[in-house]
Design a protein around this motif. Structure first.
Motif, short mmCIF file in Angstrom:
data_model
loop_
_atom_site.label_atom_id
_atom_site.label_comp_id
_atom_site.label_asym_id
_atom_site.label_seq_id
_atom_site.Cartn_x
_atom_site.Cartn_y
_atom_site.Cartn_z
N VAL A 91 46.70 -98.71 13.97
CA VAL A 91 45.57 -98.56 14.88
C VAL A 91 44.32 -98.91 14.09
CG1 VAL A 91 44.24 -96.95 16.32
CG2 VAL A 91 46.74 -96.72 16.16
N GLN A 140 39.88 -99.59 13.83
CA GLN A 140 38.58 -99.16 14.33
C GLN A 140 37.50 -100.01 13.69
OE1 GLN A 140 37.54 -94.99 13.53
NE2 GLN A 140 36.56 -94.91 15.54
N LYS A 161 32.73 -98.57 16.25
CA LYS A 161 33.40 -98.75 17.54
C LYS A 161 34.55 -97.76 17.73
CE LYS A 161 30.85 -102.36 18.44
NZ LYS A 161 29.78 -102.29 19.49
N GLY A 162 35.25 -97.92 18.84
CA GLY A 162 36.35 -97.03 19.17
C GLY A 162 37.67 -97.47 18.56
N LEU A 163 38.71 -96.75 18.95
CA LEU A 163 40.06 -96.99 18.43
C LEU A 163 40.77 -98.06 19.24
CD1 LEU A 163 41.02 -93.23 18.04
CD2 LEU A 163 40.36 -94.79 16.20
N TRP A 177 44.74 -99.69 19.44
CA TRP A 177 46.12 -99.82 18.98
C TRP A 177 46.40 -101.30 18.69
CZ3 TRP A 177 50.04 -102.46 21.65
CH2 TRP A 177 51.30 -102.37 21.05
N TYR A 213 44.33 -97.91 10.38
CA TYR A 213 45.05 -96.67 10.17
C TYR A 213 46.54 -96.88 10.42
CZ TYR A 213 40.53 -94.21 10.65
OH TYR A 213 39.25 -93.75 10.50
N TRP A 228 48.12 -89.27 11.03
CA TRP A 228 47.39 -90.49 10.71
C TRP A 228 47.11 -90.54 9.21
CZ3 TRP A 228 44.62 -93.48 14.72
CH2 TRP A 228 44.87 -93.02 16.01
N GLN A 274 44.49 -92.05 6.12
CA GLN A 274 43.03 -92.03 5.99
C GLN A 274 42.40 -93.39 6.22
OE1 GLN A 274 40.86 -89.32 5.80
NE2 GLN A 274 42.84 -88.56 6.50
#
Lengths: 106, 124
Positions: free
Chosen positions: B37, B39, B43-45, B47, B95, B114, B116
């Protein structure tokens, strides 16, 4: 693809407030929805899955509800450590995240 | 204790390649699907990709299909992401995430652990 619309994108609240965040899916996702909390510089942390099931170790002030296309994350009494960004994720069809909601201190 | 440790990020020029690794411990690695995933800064996550526990099935977001390849070595408890033809828009923290269970052609899963993250910067 099933897209997720999360609202609001940000909100300001005080300690002790009740906070509600909403996610709407572009089609039904049969409760295949998770919520995450992310603090700056850190990895996301799972809060709830299957729309309303609390992950082990997560405080009970966090709760989730919803069905079909509309889902809600509620923090019953906001604590100082809850100021963060929250994301929803649908996993009914592969995986898509909502755009996030930043919860800031009023 | 479940631990996921990513490595391999860095600065790469547009059109270049990079391979990320994720070393896993604290659970039976081969029993769980794994994902990447990302980022982008501020911004957002998003997949990116998933792989079944056996490694026999792989899944990709449209944004990376044909450029990225996910794989795993269950004997080494390690997940990989080979990234080719990198673009500026691939700049992000990547991630490694453990799925709570299986990942299928008709549905994914949520992520209970998750790493780091490792930063990938695509720039000339």
């Amino acid at each position: 693809d099933i897209q997720m619309t999360q609202s609001p994108s940000s909100l300001s609240a005080s300690v002790g407030d009740r906070v509600t965040i909403t996610c709407r899916a572009s089609q039904g996702i049969s409760n295949s929805l998770a919520w995450y909390q992310q603090k700056p510089g850190k990895a996301p942390k799972l809060l709830l899955y299957a729309a309303s099931r609390l992950e082990s170790g997560v405080p009970s002030r966090f709760s989730g509800s919803g069905s079909g296309t509309d889902y809600t994350l509620t923090i019953s009494s906001l604590q100082p450590e809850d100021f963060a960004t929250y994301y929803c994720q649908q996993y009914y069809s592969t995986s898509f995240f909502g755009g996030g909601t930043k919860v800031e201190i009023k | 204790e479940v631990q996921l440790l990513e490595s391999g990020g860095g600065l790469v020029q547009p059109g270049g390649s990079l391979r990320l690794s994720c070393a896993a411990s604290g659970f039976t690695f081969s029993s769980y699907a794994m994902s990447w995933v990302r980022q982008a800064p501020g911004k957002g996550l998003e997949w990116v990709s998933a792989i079944s526990g056996s490694g026999g099935s792989t899944y990709y977001a449209d944004s990376v299909k044909g450029r990225f390849t996910i794989s795993r070595d269950n004997s080494k408890n390690t997940l990989y992401l080979q990234m080719n033809s990198l673009r500026a828009e691939d700049t992000a923290v990547y991630y490694c995430a453990k799925s709570s269970g299986r990942w299928g052609a008709t549905g994914g899963n949520y992520f209970d652990y998750w790493g780091q993250g490792t930063l990938v910067t695509v720039s000339s």
